[in-house]
Design an enzyme around this catalytic site. Sequence first.
Site, PDB file in Angstrom:
ATOM      1  N   GLY A  91     -39.133  20.504  16.671  1.00  0.00           N
ATOM      2  CA  GLY A  91     -40.097  19.769  17.466  1.00  0.00           C
ATOM      3  C   GLY A  91     -41.417  19.733  16.737  1.00  0.00           C
ATOM      4  O   GLY A  91     -41.797  20.701  16.072  1.00  0.00           O
ATOM      5  N   ALA A 147     -45.364  22.906  15.045  1.00  0.00           N
ATOM      6  CA  ALA A 147     -43.927  22.655  14.895  1.00  0.00           C
ATOM      7  C   ALA A 147     -43.151  23.903  15.277  1.00  0.00           C
ATOM      8  O   ALA A 147     -43.668  25.030  15.194  1.00  0.00           O
ATOM      9  CB  ALA A 147     -43.602  22.249  13.461  1.00  0.00           C
ATOM     10  N   ASP A 148     -41.917  23.692  15.694  1.00  0.00           N
ATOM     11  CA  ASP A 148     -41.032  24.801  15.997  1.00  0.00           C
ATOM     12  C   ASP A 148     -39.597  24.357  15.724  1.00  0.00           C
ATOM     13  O   ASP A 148     -39.242  23.197  15.963  1.00  0.00           O
ATOM     14  CB  ASP A 148     -41.172  25.244  17.458  1.00  0.00           C
ATOM     15  CG  ASP A 148     -40.525  26.597  17.675  1.00  0.00           C
ATOM     16  OD1 ASP A 148     -41.162  27.606  17.315  1.00  0.00           O
ATOM     17  OD2 ASP A 148     -39.381  26.648  18.163  1.00  0.00           O
ATOM     18  N   THR A 149     -38.792  25.283  15.227  1.00  0.00           N
ATOM     19  CA  THR A 149     -37.411  25.003  14.875  1.00  0.00           C
ATOM     20  C   THR A 149     -36.494  26.004  15.545  1.00  0.00           C
ATOM     21  O   THR A 149     -36.790  27.198  15.564  1.00  0.00           O
ATOM     22  CB  THR A 149     -37.211  25.071  13.344  1.00  0.00           C
ATOM     23  OG1 THR A 149     -38.099  24.130  12.723  1.00  0.00           O
ATOM     24  CG2 THR A 149     -35.786  24.758  12.941  1.00  0.00           C
ATOM     25  N   LYS A 153     -48.197  25.570  20.566  1.00  0.00           N
ATOM     26  CA  LYS A 153     -48.847  25.994  19.321  1.00  0.00           C
ATOM     27  C   LYS A 153     -49.977  25.037  18.938  1.00  0.00           C
ATOM     28  O   LYS A 153     -51.082  25.464  18.611  1.00  0.00           O
ATOM     29  CB  LYS A 153     -47.816  26.065  18.187  1.00  0.00           C
ATOM     30  CG  LYS A 153     -46.800  27.176  18.344  1.00  0.00           C
ATOM     31  CD  LYS A 153     -45.740  27.072  17.250  1.00  0.00           C
ATOM     32  CE  LYS A 153     -44.675  28.131  17.393  1.00  0.00           C
ATOM     33  NZ  LYS A 153     -43.661  28.034  16.314  1.00  0.00           N
TER      34      LYS A 153
END
Length: 188
Positions: free
Chosen positions: A105, A68-70, A52
């Site tokens: 992340g 960011a990623d969750t 991203k």
Amino acid sequence: MNPLILASGSPRRSELLKQMDVSFQVHKSGADESLPPNIRPQDAVTELSSRKALEVASQYPNHFVLGADTVVSIQNEILGKPETEEEAFTMLKKLSDTTHQVFTGVTLVVNGQAHSFYEGTDVTFWTLSDEEIKQYIKTGEPFDKAGGYGIQGKGAYFVKEIKGDFYTVMGLPIAKTIRQLKQFGFPV
């Protein structure tokens, strides 16, 4: 200095950056979010946050870019965002009376270089009745949340205990993110 570019459309991430008085603009990433089978949750969030951030950074070469990623994970199984009521029910039933992990992340792109980290937090749910789950699903809240719940919303009712950073569960470990921005010279 140019504002930070947030490569995410998440209202929760925007809210956290505003809370910290960070000057930023949103440019949602269109990066591919498919993952190989059996990828570890920690690797998944690092990979996706990097994709991203790098995709958006290609359009903003003179900016700091944050991706960011969750994910929610139970016994290394990644639970995505439910698309149907049935999926939401199944996910929440699986999380009932258990401890699961939430990983977020974060990737910062600075001068074309990606710098990634992740944080993990353990979340334990109370035992959830079928009726509690059905009432929650009726709110519509589960459908844009990893694992089918939002800790910052009505899903907080399910949480018995948390070990780790609350903001990781919300979608951005804000303290570590701010420290990383400062370390790379972004004025915070």
